[in-house]
Design an enzyme around this catalytic site. Structure first.
Site, PDB file in Angstrom:
ATOM      1  N   SER A 289       4.785  -0.532 -38.096  1.00 39.41           N
ATOM      2  CA  SER A 289       3.736  -0.982 -37.172  1.00 39.41           C
ATOM      3  C   SER A 289       2.566  -0.014 -37.175  1.00 39.41           C
ATOM      4  CB  SER A 289       4.352  -1.054 -35.765  1.00 39.41           C
ATOM      5  OG  SER A 289       3.359  -1.207 -34.793  1.00 39.41           O
TER       6      SER A 289
ATOM      7  N   TYR B 163       9.709   2.521 -28.240  1.00 40.57           N
ATOM      8  CA  TYR B 163       9.574   1.530 -29.304  1.00 40.57           C
ATOM      9  C   TYR B 163       8.798   2.112 -30.485  1.00 40.57           C
ATOM     10  CZ  TYR B 163       7.729  -2.190 -32.146  1.00 40.57           C
ATOM     11  OH  TYR B 163       7.374  -2.946 -33.239  1.00 40.57           O
TER      12      TYR B 163
ATOM     13  N   LYS C 295       9.817   3.196 -34.731  1.00 42.07           N
ATOM     14  CA  LYS C 295       9.160   2.852 -36.010  1.00 42.07           C
ATOM     15  C   LYS C 295       8.878   4.127 -36.801  1.00 42.07           C
ATOM     16  CE  LYS C 295       9.451  -1.460 -35.458  1.00 42.07           C
ATOM     17  NZ  LYS C 295      10.423  -2.212 -36.258  1.00 42.07           N
TER      18      LYS C 295
HETATM   19  P1  NAD Z   1      11.132 -11.119 -32.860  1.00 46.07           P
HETATM   20  O1  NAD Z   1      11.795 -10.588 -31.644  1.00 46.07           O
HETATM   21  O2  NAD Z   1      10.504 -12.466 -32.778  1.00 46.07           O
HETATM   22  O3  NAD Z   1      12.174 -11.129 -34.083  1.00 46.07           O
HETATM   23  C1  NAD Z   1      13.212 -10.192 -34.207  1.00 46.07           C
HETATM   24  C2  NAD Z   1      14.479 -10.977 -34.501  1.00 46.07           C
HETATM   25  O4  NAD Z   1      15.549 -10.035 -34.680  1.00 46.07           O
HETATM   26  C3  NAD Z   1      14.904 -11.898 -33.361  1.00 46.07           C
HETATM   27  O5  NAD Z   1      15.196 -13.176 -33.874  1.00 46.07           O
HETATM   28  C4  NAD Z   1      16.159 -11.232 -32.778  1.00 46.07           C
HETATM   29  O6  NAD Z   1      17.053 -12.175 -32.255  1.00 46.07           O
HETATM   30  C5  NAD Z   1      16.695 -10.492 -33.987  1.00 46.07           C
HETATM   31  N1  NAD Z   1      17.492  -9.304 -33.665  1.00 46.07           N
HETATM   32  C6  NAD Z   1      17.180  -8.295 -32.814  1.00 46.07           C
HETATM   33  N2  NAD Z   1      18.167  -7.392 -32.764  1.00 46.07           N
HETATM   34  C7  NAD Z   1      19.130  -7.815 -33.618  1.00 46.07           C
HETATM   35  C8  NAD Z   1      20.406  -7.321 -34.000  1.00 46.07           C
HETATM   36  N3  NAD Z   1      20.905  -6.209 -33.465  1.00 46.07           N
HETATM   37  N4  NAD Z   1      21.121  -8.022 -34.903  1.00 46.07           N
HETATM   38  C9  NAD Z   1      20.645  -9.161 -35.437  1.00 46.07           C
HETATM   39  N5  NAD Z   1      19.455  -9.687 -35.109  1.00 46.07           N
HETATM   40  C10 NAD Z   1      18.700  -9.027 -34.213  1.00 46.07           C
HETATM   41  O7  NAD Z   1      10.067 -10.031 -33.337  1.00 46.07           O
HETATM   42  P2  NAD Z   1       8.909 -10.163 -34.418  1.00 46.07           P
HETATM   43  O8  NAD Z   1       7.613 -10.167 -33.705  1.00 46.07           O
HETATM   44  O9  NAD Z   1       9.208 -11.223 -35.393  1.00 46.07           O
HETATM   45  O10 NAD Z   1       9.036  -8.728 -35.096  1.00 46.07           O
HETATM   46  C11 NAD Z   1       9.780  -8.527 -36.287  1.00 46.07           C
HETATM   47  C12 NAD Z   1       9.720  -7.077 -36.687  1.00 46.07           C
HETATM   48  O11 NAD Z   1       8.353  -6.686 -36.843  1.00 46.07           O
HETATM   49  C13 NAD Z   1      10.308  -6.107 -35.642  1.00 46.07           C
HETATM   50  O12 NAD Z   1      10.931  -5.059 -36.346  1.00 46.07           O
HETATM   51  C14 NAD Z   1       9.089  -5.612 -34.910  1.00 46.07           C
HETATM   52  O13 NAD Z   1       9.297  -4.351 -34.349  1.00 46.07           O
HETATM   53  C15 NAD Z   1       8.083  -5.550 -36.038  1.00 46.07           C
HETATM   54  N6  NAD Z   1       6.679  -5.604 -35.589  1.00 46.07           N
HETATM   55  C16 NAD Z   1       6.270  -6.626 -34.790  1.00 46.07           C
HETATM   56  C17 NAD Z   1       4.942  -6.690 -34.357  1.00 46.07           C
HETATM   57  C18 NAD Z   1       4.470  -7.768 -33.425  1.00 46.07           C
HETATM   58  O14 NAD Z   1       3.424  -7.593 -32.788  1.00 46.07           O
HETATM   59  N7  NAD Z   1       5.158  -8.902 -33.312  1.00 46.07           N
HETATM   60  C19 NAD Z   1       4.046  -5.705 -34.776  1.00 46.07           C
HETATM   61  C20 NAD Z   1       4.492  -4.694 -35.621  1.00 46.07           C
HETATM   62  C21 NAD Z   1       5.821  -4.649 -36.021  1.00 46.07           C
HETATM   63  C1  WQD Z   2      -4.123  -6.333 -27.542  1.00 44.76           C
HETATM   64  C2  WQD Z   2      -5.334  -6.035 -26.678  1.00 44.76           C
HETATM   65  C3  WQD Z   2      -4.835  -5.008 -24.574  1.00 44.76           C
HETATM   66  C4  WQD Z   2      -2.719  -8.369 -22.824  1.00 44.76           C
HETATM   67  C5  WQD Z   2       1.253  -4.125 -29.092  1.00 44.76           C
HETATM   68  C6  WQD Z   2       2.242  -3.026 -29.309  1.00 44.76           C
HETATM   69  C7  WQD Z   2       2.260  -2.588 -30.733  1.00 44.76           C
HETATM   70  C8  WQD Z   2       2.422  -3.776 -31.685  1.00 44.76           C
HETATM   71  C9  WQD Z   2       1.571  -4.937 -31.329  1.00 44.76           C
HETATM   72  C10 WQD Z   2       4.660  -3.894 -32.483  1.00 44.76           C
HETATM   73  C11 WQD Z   2      -5.269  -4.678 -26.001  1.00 44.76           C
HETATM   74  C12 WQD Z   2      -5.458  -6.364 -24.377  1.00 44.76           C
HETATM   75  C13 WQD Z   2      -3.421  -7.558 -23.691  1.00 44.76           C
HETATM   76  C14 WQD Z   2      -3.346  -8.829 -21.639  1.00 44.76           C
HETATM   77  C15 WQD Z   2      -5.337  -7.661 -22.289  1.00 44.76           C
HETATM   78  N1  WQD Z   2       3.750  -4.279 -31.699  1.00 44.76           N
HETATM   79  N2  WQD Z   2      -4.715  -7.219 -23.431  1.00 44.76           N
HETATM   80  N3  WQD Z   2      -4.647  -8.452 -21.430  1.00 44.76           N
HETATM   81  O1  WQD Z   2      -1.461  -3.319 -27.484  1.00 44.76           O
HETATM   82  O2  WQD Z   2      -2.435  -3.709 -29.786  1.00 44.76           O
HETATM   83  O3  WQD Z   2      -0.019  -3.664 -29.505  1.00 44.76           O
HETATM   84  O4  WQD Z   2       1.632  -5.211 -29.930  1.00 44.76           O
HETATM   85  O5  WQD Z   2       4.747  -2.979 -33.219  1.00 44.76           O
HETATM   86  O6  WQD Z   2       3.289  -1.674 -30.870  1.00 44.76           O
HETATM   87  O7  WQD Z   2       1.893  -1.932 -28.478  1.00 44.76           O
HETATM   88  O8  WQD Z   2      -1.312  -5.610 -28.606  1.00 44.76           O
HETATM   89  O9  WQD Z   2      -1.456  -7.894 -27.778  1.00 44.76           O
HETATM   90  O10 WQD Z   2      -0.514  -6.115 -26.259  1.00 44.76           O
HETATM   91  O11 WQD Z   2      -2.942  -6.104 -26.765  1.00 44.76           O
HETATM   92  O12 WQD Z   2      -6.526  -7.360 -22.051  1.00 44.76           O
HETATM   93  O13 WQD Z   2      -2.773  -9.513 -20.797  1.00 44.76           O
HETATM   94  O14 WQD Z   2      -5.394  -6.998 -25.624  1.00 44.76           O
HETATM   95  O15 WQD Z   2      -5.329  -4.097 -23.631  1.00 44.76           O
HETATM   96  O16 WQD Z   2      -6.574  -4.172 -25.979  1.00 44.76           O
HETATM   97  P1  WQD Z   2      -1.378  -3.991 -28.777  1.00 44.76           P
HETATM   98  P2  WQD Z   2      -1.471  -6.497 -27.314  1.00 44.76           P
END
Ligand code: NAD
Ligand code: WQD
Length: 338
Positions: free
Chosen positions: A125, A150, A154
């Site tokens: 991330s 969290y 990562k």
């Molecule tokens: P998500 O929660 O939609 O998907 C994660 C999936 O993993 C879910 O289906 C959950 O049921 C499964 N899971 C969790 N723990 C498990 C376990 N112990 N065993 C088996 N399955 C398990 O999340 P996402 O948004 O699709 O994110 C996927 C990956 O990307 C994660 O590693 C997350 O940290 C990373 N990521 C997400 C974002 C974001 O903003 N969505 C940003 C950066 C990184």
């Molecule tokens: C985006 C912008 C908020 C909600 C988070 C995690 C990060 C990554 C992605 C996994 C920011 C603003 C938000 C609301 C708002 N996940 N906002 N009102 O903060 O970039 O990142 O998700 O790895 O780890 O921290 O994303 O979508 O929460 O926010 O004004 O109700 O929207 O302040 O500027 P963020 P976000």
């Protein structure tokens, strides 16, 4: 070619499974359904015409992970999405996050270290950069002290992979540092399913547009940006999914420069919160109810990716505009509300 996709029923995993199947890969999904539903399998099948193989397994169970790899000896690669991802929840319950995000990674890598050759992709991330000193952010920007457990998982996850690939040279790994994934498949057969009140901006906007939330709070409009609101790099989840296929092909074709590489995956363009709201209003034709609120603790002012490394080495580029991603998010929201 058969690929294990952990967390493959989740938001990013499900879109990646679709892209993999459409490129001819066979997919085995493993998920414990902790943040997803079996209905996602139907959505994937609807789009691709093929049901992926699925096993309900909790990857925190070390012996279950061992059994999984004993049963499936024909895997050509692993994409590891499974993790918990709610920043606030990780502050309240750090051990849940350390257990789920670290143990599962270690158990999978332990199995891969027994193989003659393995290909591994990890969901990292942009949170690892914190507030970067220079924008756009390159992969060489320093990793800053994590703001949350969290985020720390990562950073630690990347270190675990770096240390492991140093001694287990038969494992070829890539970490993808995602910026802000948004949107849904254009078919609206799969999308994001936030449980409870969404913490992320775009699902909060679409739920407000759908009347589920009364109004969006914009967290701060006194930041040093063009309109005072924070800047992020919002990437269409389908573009992000395609980046995984490109990364996998790099591993399978043995094109990596070293057996552990890291790439930023974003669009390269930053948008303010107000610009995201305007995009929603444009594509939906609805005015969004919002108010300016206090800053949210822990928010960085601005983050967007320098994507030149991924563009060149993965031969991949994000193609969708913010409006296209927002339109897909809005279509999905309307579908799930009906
Ligand atoms: P998500 O929660 O939609 O998907 C994660 C999936 O993993 C879910 O289906 C959950 O049921 C499964 N899971 C969790 N723990 C498990 C376990 N112990 N065993 C088996 N399955 C398990 O999340 P996402 O948004 O699709 O994110 C996927 C990956 O990307 C994660 O590693 C997350 O940290 C990373 N990521 C997400 C974002 C974001 O903003 N969505 C940003 C950066 C990184
Ligand atoms: C985006 C912008 C908020 C909600 C988070 C995690 C990060 C990554 C992605 C996994 C920011 C603003 C938000 C609301 C708002 N996940 N906002 N009102 O903060 O970039 O990142 O998700 O790895 O780890 O921290 O994303 O979508 O929460 O926010 O004004 O109700 O929207 O302040 O500027 P963020 P976000």
């Amino acid at each position: 070619m058969k690929i294990l996709v952990t967390g493959g029923l989740g938001f990013i995993g499900s879109h990646t499974v679709v892209e993999l199947q459409q490129r001819g890969f066979e997919v085995l999904i493993v998920d414990n359904l902790s943040n997803s539903s079996l209905k996602v399998l139907e959505g994937i099948t609807e789009i691709t015409g093929k049901a992926p193989e699925f096993e309900k397994t909790d990857l925190r169970d070390k012996s279950a992970v061992s059994a999984l790899f004993k049963k499936h000896k024909d895997l050509d690669g692993v994409i590891h999405f499974a993790a918990s991802k709610a920043v606030g929840e990780s502050v309240a319950n750090p051990l849940l996050y350390y257990e789920n995000n670290i143990n599962t990674l270690v158990y999978v890598l332990q199995e891969l270290s027994k193989l003659e050759q393995a290909n591994f992709i990890f969901s990292s991330s942009c949170t690892v950069y914190g507030q970067a000193d220079e924008l756009p952010i390159t992969e060489n920007a320093p990793v800053k002290a994590a703001e949350s457990p969290y985020g720390n998982t990562k950073q630690i996850g990347e270190e675990i992979i770096r240390d492991t690939t140093r001694v287990n040279e038969q494992i070829a790994a890539i970490s993808l540092r995602y910026f802000n994934p948004i949107g849904a498949h254009p078919s609206a057969a799969i999308g994001e399913l936030p449980i409870g009140v969404p913490q992320n901006l775009v699902p909060f906007i679409t739920q407000t547009g759908a009347g589920i939330r009364e109004k969006l709070s914009v967290f701060g409009n006194d930041y040093p940006t063009r309109d005072g609101t924070c800047i992020r790099d919002y990437i269409h989840v389908v573009d992000l999914a395609k980046a995984h296929v490109s990364a996998l092909e790099r591993l399978l074709k043995k094109k990596s420069d070293s057996n552990y590489e890291v790439f930023n995956i974003g669009t390269g363009t930053g948008s303010t919160v107000m610009e995201v709201i305007e995009s929603f209003e444009r594509v939906s034709g609805n005015k969004l109810n919002y108010q300016i609120a206090d800053r949210r603790p822990g928010d960085v002012i601005a983050a967007f990716a320098d994507t030149s490394l991924a563009n060149k080495q993965l031969n991949w580029k994000a193609e969708s505009t913010l409006d296209e991603a927002m339109a897909s998010a809005w279509l999905w929201e309307q579908k799930i509300r009906n």
